[in-house]
Design a protein around this motif. Structure first.
Motif, PDB file in Angstrom:
ATOM      1  N   UNK A 348       0.814  -1.223   0.000  1.00  0.00           N
ATOM      2  CA  UNK A 348       0.000   0.000   0.000  1.00  0.00           C
ATOM      3  C   UNK A 348       0.843   1.265   0.000  1.00  0.00           C
ATOM      4  N   UNK A 349       0.369   2.263  -0.717  1.00  0.00           N
ATOM      5  CA  UNK A 349       1.148   3.488  -0.919  1.00  0.00           C
ATOM      6  C   UNK A 349       1.207   4.354   0.343  1.00  0.00           C
ATOM      7  N   UNK A 350       0.175   4.285   1.189  1.00  0.00           N
ATOM      8  CA  UNK A 350       0.152   5.107   2.400  1.00  0.00           C
ATOM      9  C   UNK A 350       1.083   4.515   3.456  1.00  0.00           C
ATOM     10  N   UNK A 351       2.034   5.295   3.914  1.00  0.00           N
ATOM     11  CA  UNK A 351       3.005   4.821   4.908  1.00  0.00           C
ATOM     12  C   UNK A 351       2.301   4.496   6.219  1.00  0.00           C
ATOM     13  N   UNK A 352       2.590   3.303   6.760  1.00  0.00           N
ATOM     14  CA  UNK A 352       1.989   2.884   8.027  1.00  0.00           C
ATOM     15  C   UNK A 352       2.999   2.042   8.790  1.00  0.00           C
ATOM     16  N   UNK A 353       2.603   1.555   9.966  1.00  0.00           N
ATOM     17  CA  UNK A 353       3.505   0.747  10.788  1.00  0.00           C
ATOM     18  C   UNK A 353       3.874  -0.573  10.117  1.00  0.00           C
ATOM     19  N   UNK A 354       3.075  -1.014   9.165  1.00  0.00           N
ATOM     20  CA  UNK A 354       3.375  -2.269   8.469  1.00  0.00           C
ATOM     21  C   UNK A 354       4.227  -2.055   7.218  1.00  0.00           C
ATOM     22  N   UNK A 355       4.501  -0.819   6.860  1.00  0.00           N
ATOM     23  CA  UNK A 355       5.295  -0.532   5.663  1.00  0.00           C
ATOM     24  C   UNK A 355       6.767  -0.875   5.906  1.00  0.00           C
ATOM     25  N   UNK A 356       7.431  -1.331   4.881  1.00  0.00           N
ATOM     26  CA  UNK A 356       8.840  -1.689   5.033  1.00  0.00           C
ATOM     27  C   UNK A 356       9.663  -0.454   5.396  1.00  0.00           C
ATOM     28  N   UNK A 357       9.222   0.723   4.969  1.00  0.00           N
ATOM     29  CA  UNK A 357       9.984   1.959   5.175  1.00  0.00           C
ATOM     30  C   UNK A 357       9.589   2.702   6.446  1.00  0.00           C
ATOM     31  N   UNK A 358       8.777   2.099   7.316  1.00  0.00           N
ATOM     32  CA  UNK A 358       8.249   2.844   8.463  1.00  0.00           C
ATOM     33  C   UNK A 358       9.347   3.396   9.363  1.00  0.00           C
ATOM     34  N   UNK A 359      10.401   2.613   9.633  1.00  0.00           N
ATOM     35  CA  UNK A 359      11.427   3.059  10.580  1.00  0.00           C
ATOM     36  C   UNK A 359      12.322   4.152  10.013  1.00  0.00           C
ATOM     37  N   UNK A 360      12.212   4.402   8.722  1.00  0.00           N
ATOM     38  CA  UNK A 360      12.912   5.557   8.144  1.00  0.00           C
ATOM     39  C   UNK A 360      12.262   6.846   8.625  1.00  0.00           C
ATOM     40  N   UNK A 361      10.985   6.749   8.936  1.00  0.00           N
ATOM     41  CA  UNK A 361      10.204   7.939   9.262  1.00  0.00           C
ATOM     42  C   UNK A 361       9.748   7.974  10.722  1.00  0.00           C
TER      43      UNK A 361
END
Length: 427
Positions: A348-361
């Motif tokens: 999914x395009x919306x960043x969330x806690x399950x996104x692979x990139x979450x800890x970048x943000x």
């Protein structure tokens, strides 16, 4: 007088017995009935006349497991599912009778119906076990009507007994349609034996199959000494003063440790950026040799107390990281028809806690010292590749879209990933 009363009682009993013998005299033929095959059985459709005294209809038959089954349908409904079958069947006998509100049963008649194979049986008609990286994959396609579970096993060493045993990997409900499941194995073998058993929702074993000597493909990280990035669409952002360029994709820094040390001293990034207008465009990774690639990992800069400043970042890095990527392979990059799709990833395009990139943000879990950053686990997106015997030298990487974050707008359409690793088939 007593004789008259006794006579009346006997007449009443006789008439009652006659009524009992007559019972429920409505015939099953008074009800419209038809059968339609479905996976694992049939649907019996019926129509009870509104002016009748029929309260319900019942069907008695024997299923494929030797069990006698009684199904009932009331006047309030119009169908009954006759299930409990595995392979497709023809002319299955069923005895039909009627009941009234006094629970009296009519005479039974015999009819028959046909069935389609159940999903848990038909599962094996299209099921395939194929080699996959570090294990195998299961591909199957079943009817839309689902009716059971699949259990996937492989022959391995039992950790309790240290002897060869049948080890359960996964139990899952069979989904209608087509699906592909991947099974990485911790135990390394050149070839594996895979066993799949299916059961219905009542726990009956329906069918099983065994695949012997399934080859196992294993991957190892490639040394990037001969890697380079080609930029046919001129989207790679290069700035030597800020240490931004494609060479930083292969320097081994997966978290941003070099950037952390230089922050506020040299103000250097030590990372890779594409743009502006890089979304939907591509770069080409040249491996320097032909290799069968198993997967690629794209890393992101971890959040620290050194924030993302500068005109590229606009205080946010995560909204420039890919959420959807397509990768294609070729040995003749100048020929557009030679490119073959080999890898794809999307979330999914919306960043969330399950996104692979979450800890970048994630400011809450940021590293506040160099030691914390070194100790932290990296975050990355892993793009799986199809299993192929065709080795390619050139890989086209297309970032189809990037994440959207709660703040920061990536209007210029910059794209970044901090490190790129390639894993190829182990020789």
């Amino acid at each position: 007088m007593k004789n008259i009363i006794l006579l009346l009682v006997l007449v009443f009993v006789f008439l009652s017995c006659q009524d009992d013998e007559q019972g429920f005299d409505v015939m099953v033929s008074d009800v419209e009935i038809e059968f339609n095959e479905i996976a694992g059985g049939a649907v019996m459709r019926y129509h009870i006349p509104n002016n009748s005294e029929i309260f319900s209809i019942q069907a008695e038959y024997q299923n494929d497991f030797g069990e006698k089954v009684l199904k009932q349908g009331s006047y309030l409904n119009d169908s009954i599912i006759l299930d409990g079958f595995t392979a497709s069947r023809s002319e299955v006998p069923v005895h039909l009778s009627l009941r009234n509100e006094r629970n009296e049963v009519s005479s039974a008649i015999q009819m028959s119906f046909n069935t389609h194979a159940s999903a848990s049986y038909a599962f094996f008609e299209q099921a395939e076990i194929r080699p996959y990286w570090d294990g195998f994959m299961l591909i199957y396609e079943t009817p839309r009507y689902v009716d059971g579970y699949a259990n996937v096993f492989y022959m391995g060493t039992n950790p309790m007994t240290q002897k060869l045993d049948t080890l359960l990997l996964k139990t899952f409900q069979i989904e209608g349609g087509r699906d592909t499941l991947y099974f990485p194995l911790e135990q390394v073998r050149d070839k594996n034996t895979v066993i799949v058993k299916t059961e219905d929702f009542k726990g009956h074993l329906v069918r099983q199959n065994i695949w012997n000597e399934v080859p196992a493909y294993y991957a190892e990280k490639m040394e990037p000494k001969n890697f380079k990035i080609d930029d046919p669409e001129s989207i790679v952002f290069t700035d030597a003063a800020s240490a931004v360029g494609w060479q930083y994709l292969f320097d081994g820094d997966t978290k941003g440790t070099q950037r952390y040390r230089s922050y506020r001293v040299e103000d250097k990034e030590f990372t890779f950026v594409m743009g502006p207008r890089a979304i939907g465009k591509h770069i080409i990774l040249d491996l320097g040799e032909n290799k069968i690639v198993a997967k690629m990992r794209f890393y992101g800069l971890l959040a620290t107390n050194n924030w993302f400043n500068g005109f590229i970042w606009d205080n946010c890095c995560a909204n420039k990281l890919p959420n959807e990527v397509t990768i294609m392979g070729s040995n003749h990059p100048e020929n557009e028809n030679s490119w073959q799709k080999v890898g794809y990833y999307k979330e999914p395009v919306a960043l969330s806690e399950t996104s692979w990139a979450f800890r970048v943000n994630d400011w809450a879990s940021r590293a506040t010292s160099y030691e914390e950053l070194v100790a932290a686990a990296p975050c990355f997106m892993e793009v799986p590749f199809v299993v192929s015997e065709e080795p390619y030298r050139y890989y086209k990487i297309v970032v189809n879209s990037v994440f959207t974050a709660e703040y920061g707008i990536n209007s210029p359409e910059y794209v970044t990933f901090h490190e790129l690793e390639v894993y190829s088939k182990k020789d």
